[in-house]
Design an enzyme around this catalytic site. Structure first.
Site, PDB file in Angstrom:
ATOM      1  N   GLN A 173       0.792  -1.218   0.000  1.00 45.13           N
ATOM      2  CA  GLN A 173       0.000   0.000   0.000  1.00 45.13           C
ATOM      3  C   GLN A 173       0.828   1.274   0.000  1.00 45.13           C
ATOM      4  O   GLN A 173       0.297   2.350  -0.262  1.00 45.13           O
ATOM      5  CB  GLN A 173      -0.966  -0.003   1.179  1.00 45.13           C
ATOM      6  CG  GLN A 173      -2.038  -1.083   1.059  1.00 45.13           C
ATOM      7  CD  GLN A 173      -2.942  -1.143   2.267  1.00 45.13           C
ATOM      8  OE1 GLN A 173      -2.696  -1.898   3.189  1.00 45.13           O
ATOM      9  NE2 GLN A 173      -3.994  -0.353   2.262  1.00 45.13           N
ATOM     10  N   HIS A 271       0.911  -9.376   4.674  1.00 45.08           N
ATOM     11  CA  HIS A 271      -0.233  -8.463   4.683  1.00 45.08           C
ATOM     12  C   HIS A 271      -0.925  -8.558   3.331  1.00 45.08           C
ATOM     13  O   HIS A 271      -0.850  -7.639   2.500  1.00 45.08           O
ATOM     14  CB  HIS A 271       0.216  -7.033   4.971  1.00 45.08           C
ATOM     15  CG  HIS A 271      -0.899  -6.098   5.303  1.00 45.08           C
ATOM     16  ND1 HIS A 271      -0.994  -5.432   6.506  1.00 45.08           N
ATOM     17  CD2 HIS A 271      -1.992  -5.711   4.601  1.00 45.08           C
ATOM     18  CE1 HIS A 271      -2.071  -4.674   6.519  1.00 45.08           C
ATOM     19  NE2 HIS A 271      -2.703  -4.829   5.357  1.00 45.08           N
ATOM     20  N   ASN A 330      -1.857 -10.843   8.563  1.00 43.50           N
ATOM     21  CA  ASN A 330      -2.797  -9.743   8.716  1.00 43.50           C
ATOM     22  C   ASN A 330      -4.189 -10.217   8.320  1.00 43.50           C
ATOM     23  O   ASN A 330      -4.392 -10.698   7.197  1.00 43.50           O
ATOM     24  CB  ASN A 330      -2.386  -8.564   7.832  1.00 43.50           C
ATOM     25  CG  ASN A 330      -3.415  -7.453   7.854  1.00 43.50           C
ATOM     26  OD1 ASN A 330      -3.502  -6.686   8.817  1.00 43.50           O
ATOM     27  ND2 ASN A 330      -4.224  -7.361   6.800  1.00 43.50           N
ATOM     28  N   GLU A 331      -5.154 -10.091   9.228  1.00 39.76           N
ATOM     29  CA  GLU A 331      -6.569 -10.378   8.978  1.00 39.76           C
ATOM     30  C   GLU A 331      -6.758 -11.637   8.119  1.00 39.76           C
ATOM     31  O   GLU A 331      -7.314 -11.591   7.024  1.00 39.76           O
ATOM     32  CB  GLU A 331      -7.223  -9.157   8.312  1.00 39.76           C
ATOM     33  CG  GLU A 331      -7.146  -7.907   9.180  1.00 39.76           C
ATOM     34  CD  GLU A 331      -7.806  -6.686   8.537  1.00 39.76           C
ATOM     35  OE1 GLU A 331      -8.174  -6.767   7.350  1.00 39.76           O
ATOM     36  OE2 GLU A 331      -7.970  -5.668   9.230  1.00 39.76           O
TER      37      GLU A 331
END
Length: 618
Positions: A173, A271, A330-331
């Site tokens: 990102q 991620h 991540n998640e």
């Protein structure tokens, strides 16, 4: 702990949900004195421009002696097989020359073939920078605090000693340099296949990381959380393939610079940016709708767990001496395809935990970052709605948290819905139990929950048994409107609503259910329509300040009034970035000029830091 005991815990949590209290008339003001004069007294006085503004400035982090969390890399290197290191280059789809080392399965020709196979949509990369930019001090005029809001928190609580306050980001990102210095393609490079042209440059943090860290340090934020791109470390992803020396050097320098500023690095290993090798020879798998999450992260691939553990070991042996906290995934639920995906994640996570604690003898902490959206019953007085909320919340977290934190089986909400779940043996549960030091949660907002059929709790189980139900996998009705007809909170640009009181409920739920300290590993708010505003208006982001200060006020209430152990909070994100599709959702506490890459502090950054510092945070 057996299932009955866990059910008891969940039941007690449900009883603690917020309920509606009937009230007549306007809001009470108990702080006002009853003896106040019934009428004001009017008078004339000489007028003068006597209002003054106190100029306040941010206080930067003070460098101090660095903490060591493991032996140095040269010692840790003996814990893993000997690795080969090499470099590649930059992929240019318009290049006229081709690599000649076709006999080398891991040479430049093979690396280039990975990008040609990926064929990322609308690939362009015309960044401003091509090498690391040396940092410059932040001018004092940039650090002047903005005007205070008229209303603000009036609590008297402080954060406990050692509370970690930081900012967070992820590689795909912010980094840019997508096909440079040996990085190979990941899921994030091909995910956007529609008319939106992804900017592969993002924020050019790969070259601007020193200036970005300088800016965060100047604001006084001590903890810096970021992710490492697997495809920068191992372009061919799998064990026994060469390590990218330039990738190792980059993150080494990044971590060293964080430490040199008196800050503490925290690292996420994955991620969402899964290497493309795990999709085999069919990249359309990356766009296939998964059974469980939002995106098929390929975690179900049979080679994935061993490959992930190998990658984690390489990274940890290089950086564990300086990294305070490790997040494996991540998640994970959001990128799980099926039951095998879930099993592979908790298996791989547990293996990395045991390696770090028992073989590497790491003194830092390890956990995962779990996804957000606490489910609250649409009508707290409806048993069916309360059961639906319990079903939703246990499904989101229980498949991972039950075995990792409690050493018990998946929740029934998950097993009754996902028919291909991988059963956990007694050996599995013993090995997985206690393999996280705290519970990391990304509690951006809350969502209103009811059964698929209003008032009918059985409709949840009917959905679970019906593979074609439109309510799967959670088998509940998610809305944003409570039973009183109002939205759950003030709405952002995306799915986020300001829901501070429900954050407090969520913290109680997490602490009392899985009984480990809780860290807010991400939370943030994109102001509605921010992308359409002038930059000066983007900077004065009062709704985001309201979000952060109200959330942190409720964290304090949870700590001091409810006895919940919350040990950290990380704002998402320290600058506007690519939000998995476009740049219009501005989650940052700094703006980013997409042409010049200039960063500017937003009001919310100052307000949040001031709130935390005023309450005892380092």
């Amino acid at each position: 702990m057996n299932r009955l005991t866990l059910a008891g815990l969940l039941g007690s949590t449900a009883l603690a949900q917020q309920v509606f209290l009937p009230a007549q008339g306007p809001t009470d003001r108990p702080q006002c004195e009853a003896s106040q004069a019934p009428e004001p007294t009017y008078s004339f006085t000489p007028f003068s421009y006597t209002l003054t503004t106190t100029q306040r400035t941010a206080t930067s982090v003070t460098p101090s002696a660095a903490t060591t969390y493991a032996c140095p890399p040269e010692v840790l290197a003996t814990l893993i097989p000997s690795q080969s290191y090499t470099t590649w280059g930059k992929w240019d789809p318009n290049a006229t020359e081709t690599a000649s080392d076709t006999d080398n399965p891991y040479g430049n020709a093979a690396w280039t073939a990975l990008w040609e196979y990926a064929n990322p949509p609308n690939f362009t990369e015309t960044g401003v920078y091509s090498t690391t930019v040396e940092p410059t001090p932040i001018p004092s005029e940039e650090l002047v605090l903005p005007p205070r809001d008229y209303f603000g928190p009036n609590d008297c609580y402080n954060f406990p000693e050692g509370f970690e306050f930081g900012v967070s980001s992820s590689a795909s990102q912010v980094e840019g340099a997508t096909a440079e210095e040996g990085k190979s393609p990941s899921l994030m490079d091909i995910l956007v296949q529609d008319d939106r042209a992804k900017s592969y440059v993002t924020n050019e943090n790969y070259y601007l990381y020193k200036q970005d860290i300088e800016r965060v340090a100047a604001m006084g934020v001590k903890y810096f959380s970021f992710s490492i791109a697997w495809t920068r470390i191992l372009p061919f992803a799998l064990p026994e393939t060469p390590v990218n020396q330039e990738g190792i050097d980059h993150y080494n320098d990044l971590i060293d610079f964080i430490v040199s500023k008196g800050m503490v690095p925290e690292v996420t290993l994955l991620h969402f940016d899964t290497p493309l090798q795990f999709y085999g020879d069919n990249l359309t798998e990356a766009q296939r709708a998964p059974e469980i999450g939002y995106v098929n992260g390929a975690y179900q691939n049979e080679t994935f767990p061993d490959a992930f553990v190998n990658y984690a070991k390489i990274v940890m042996t290089h950086y564990a001496d300086r990294v305070a906290t490790w997040f494996t995934f991540n998640e994970p639920l959001l990128y799980c395809d099926n039951g095998q995906s879930v099993y592979n994640v908790i298996k791989a996570h547990s293996q990395v935990y045991h390696f770090y604690k028992e073989e590497l003898n790491g003194q830092g902490k390890i956990s995962m970052k779990f996804n957000n959206n606490f489910g609250v019953p649409r009508d707290p007085t409806s048993q069916a709605d309360v059961e639906a909320a319990d079903h939703f919340n246990s499904f989101q977290l229980g498949p991972f948290c039950n075995p990792i934190y409690l050493g018990i089986d998946y929740p029934e909400s998950y097993k009754s819905t996902i028919q291909d779940y991988v059963p956990l043996t007694a050996e599995d549960l013993e090995y997985m139990n206690g393999t996280a030091d705290f519970l990391g949660i990304d509690p951006y907002t809350a969502t209103v929950i009811a059964p698929p059929e209003a008032g009918n709790a059985q409709s949840i189980m009917d959905c679970a048994a019906n593979a074609s139900s439109t309510y799967r996998p959670y088998c509940v009705n998610q809305t944003t409107t409570e039973v009183n007809g109002w939205n759950i909170g003030y709405r952002s640009q995306t799915y986020v609503y300001i829901t501070p009181t429900y954050l407090r409920s969520y913290l109680n739920y997490l602490w009392n259910t899985w009984r480990h300290p809780v860290v807010l590993t991400e939370f943030g708010f994109p102001v509605f329509g921010e992308d359409d505003k002038e930059v000066t208006d983007q900077l004065f982001d009062t709704p985001r300040s309201l979000y952060y200060l109200s959330f942190m006020s409720e964290v304090l209430n949870a700590i001091w009034e409810d006895g919940v152990h919350v040990s950290g909070a990380f704002a998402w994100s320290y600058m506007d970035n690519w939000e998995f599709g476009d740049y219009t959702a501005h989650f940052g506490i700094q703006t980013v000029n997409r042409t010049s890459q200039e960063r500017r502090y937003k009001k919310s950054f100052f307000d949040l830091v001031d709130f935390m510092k005023a309450r005892g945070v380092e």
